[in-house]
Design a protein around this motif. Sequence first.
Motif, mmCIF file in Angstrom:
data_model
loop_
_atom_site.group_PDB
_atom_site.id
_atom_site.type_symbol
_atom_site.label_atom_id
_atom_site.label_comp_id
_atom_site.label_asym_id
_atom_site.label_seq_id
_atom_site.Cartn_x
_atom_site.Cartn_y
_atom_site.Cartn_z
ATOM 1 N N LEU A 158 -6.079 4.694 1.712
ATOM 2 C CA LEU A 158 -6.345 4.609 3.143
ATOM 3 C C LEU A 158 -5.478 5.612 3.897
ATOM 4 N N GLU A 196 -14.008 0.897 3.826
ATOM 5 C CA GLU A 196 -13.577 -0.317 3.131
ATOM 6 C C GLU A 196 -14.595 -0.770 2.087
ATOM 7 N N LYS A 223 -2.762 -2.007 8.658
ATOM 8 C CA LYS A 223 -3.990 -2.715 8.971
ATOM 9 C C LYS A 223 -4.594 -3.248 7.682
ATOM 10 N N GLU A 224 -5.411 -4.264 7.832
ATOM 11 C CA GLU A 224 -6.005 -4.902 6.670
ATOM 12 C C GLU A 224 -6.895 -3.918 5.928
ATOM 13 N N THR A 225 -6.739 -3.840 4.615
ATOM 14 C CA THR A 225 -7.513 -2.884 3.831
ATOM 15 C C THR A 225 -7.602 -3.328 2.381
ATOM 16 N N HIS A 230 0.856 -1.190 0.000
ATOM 17 C CA HIS A 230 0.000 0.000 0.000
ATOM 18 C C HIS A 230 0.894 1.243 0.000
ATOM 19 N N ARG A 243 -13.093 1.899 8.880
ATOM 20 C CA ARG A 243 -13.599 0.609 8.415
ATOM 21 C C ARG A 243 -14.758 0.794 7.451
ATOM 22 N N SER A 298 -1.798 4.553 0.305
ATOM 23 C CA SER A 298 -1.965 5.057 1.663
ATOM 24 C C SER A 298 -1.473 6.492 1.769
ATOM 25 N N SER A 306 -3.833 6.265 7.201
ATOM 26 C CA SER A 306 -3.472 5.550 8.430
ATOM 27 C C SER A 306 -1.969 5.604 8.648
#
Length: 347
Positions: A314, A298, A320-322, A83, A295, A327, A316
């Motif tokens: 994302l 997503e 983390k799972e995405t 990411h 979340r 990113s 962040s």
Amino acid sequence: MTKHGVVLGPEDAVVAAAARHFSFPPPRTGGDSCRKLAAQVDLGAAVMGSWLDSMKASSPRHRLMAPLAGAADAEHDDWMERHPSALERFEALAAAAKGKQVAVFLDYDGTLSPIVEDPDRAVMTDEMREAVRGVAARFPTAIVSGRCRDKVFGFVGLEELYYAGSHGMDIRGPTADPNNHGKPAAEFLPVIEEAYAALVGSVEASIPGAKVENNKFCLSVHFRCVEEAAWGALFERVRAVLRDYPGLRLTQGRKVLEVRPMIKWDKGKALEFLLDALGYAERSDVFPVYVGDDRTDEDAFKVLRSRGQGAGILVSRFPKETAASFSLRDPAEVRDFLRRLVDANAT
């Protein structure tokens, strides 16, 4: 990348989309879903443990507790390979979008404004507002938030945007008719008001730091100011209230429990609806960019992956799972990314 006004599809579709308050009836789920929810809230300790783990995972401070710095660095490096930064890869993004109609979709909390203890003080900076204004002058731009649409508009204050509040259950275009007030989840409004009063009486009155926010078509129970030792009690009180409202379901965001109507609607559905309203649904020459940190975003990232179009980004600082492809670290990087979009399309 193309300018806002340079649209290759039928102009009538874009003008019509921009000139109305979107009104649509998201399909309700059947009675089976309501029964499943009722069963879920009675699972006891197993459900409690699962939700508490999830609530902790949504708290950034727990990501700071990695036991080994080397392991944390390796995890972060691996995550960044999958990411990469949208700023560092901006030229590649620009190349992928070249010659296509770009459309920009932005979450609000944690994306355009920092996460703050008091949700009513989540104010964006003037610099961010100007960056968003610049993007909206070149591309169709929407704010997609779990907040009430009117509240998000009050924070942003830009009339040229699309606003999708309550996770997209309340959408209005930039030149909407102020007399057209469609309510896609109108049948739930009395129930939501009743549940709001019950949650305020049960949660705010007994859990220090808890705040229940009425977002018109959904409710948010914020626990960012609640001591971790009280999270279990907070969840139990929310769950107890919802036993009386089988038409509502409980989901989770970033340090918030969210109560929504039992309908098939989320930010992904809102993204699809907006693309369709703009006349972009069936076009292959469209490049949607969706930026979000939660979340709930997503669902929108997954839509972009399934379409094989555009870029999910994302926001962040922690791996983390995405389903996002790129990113950014924080709202400051979002602002810089938006400025680069503007600069890349200045002529």
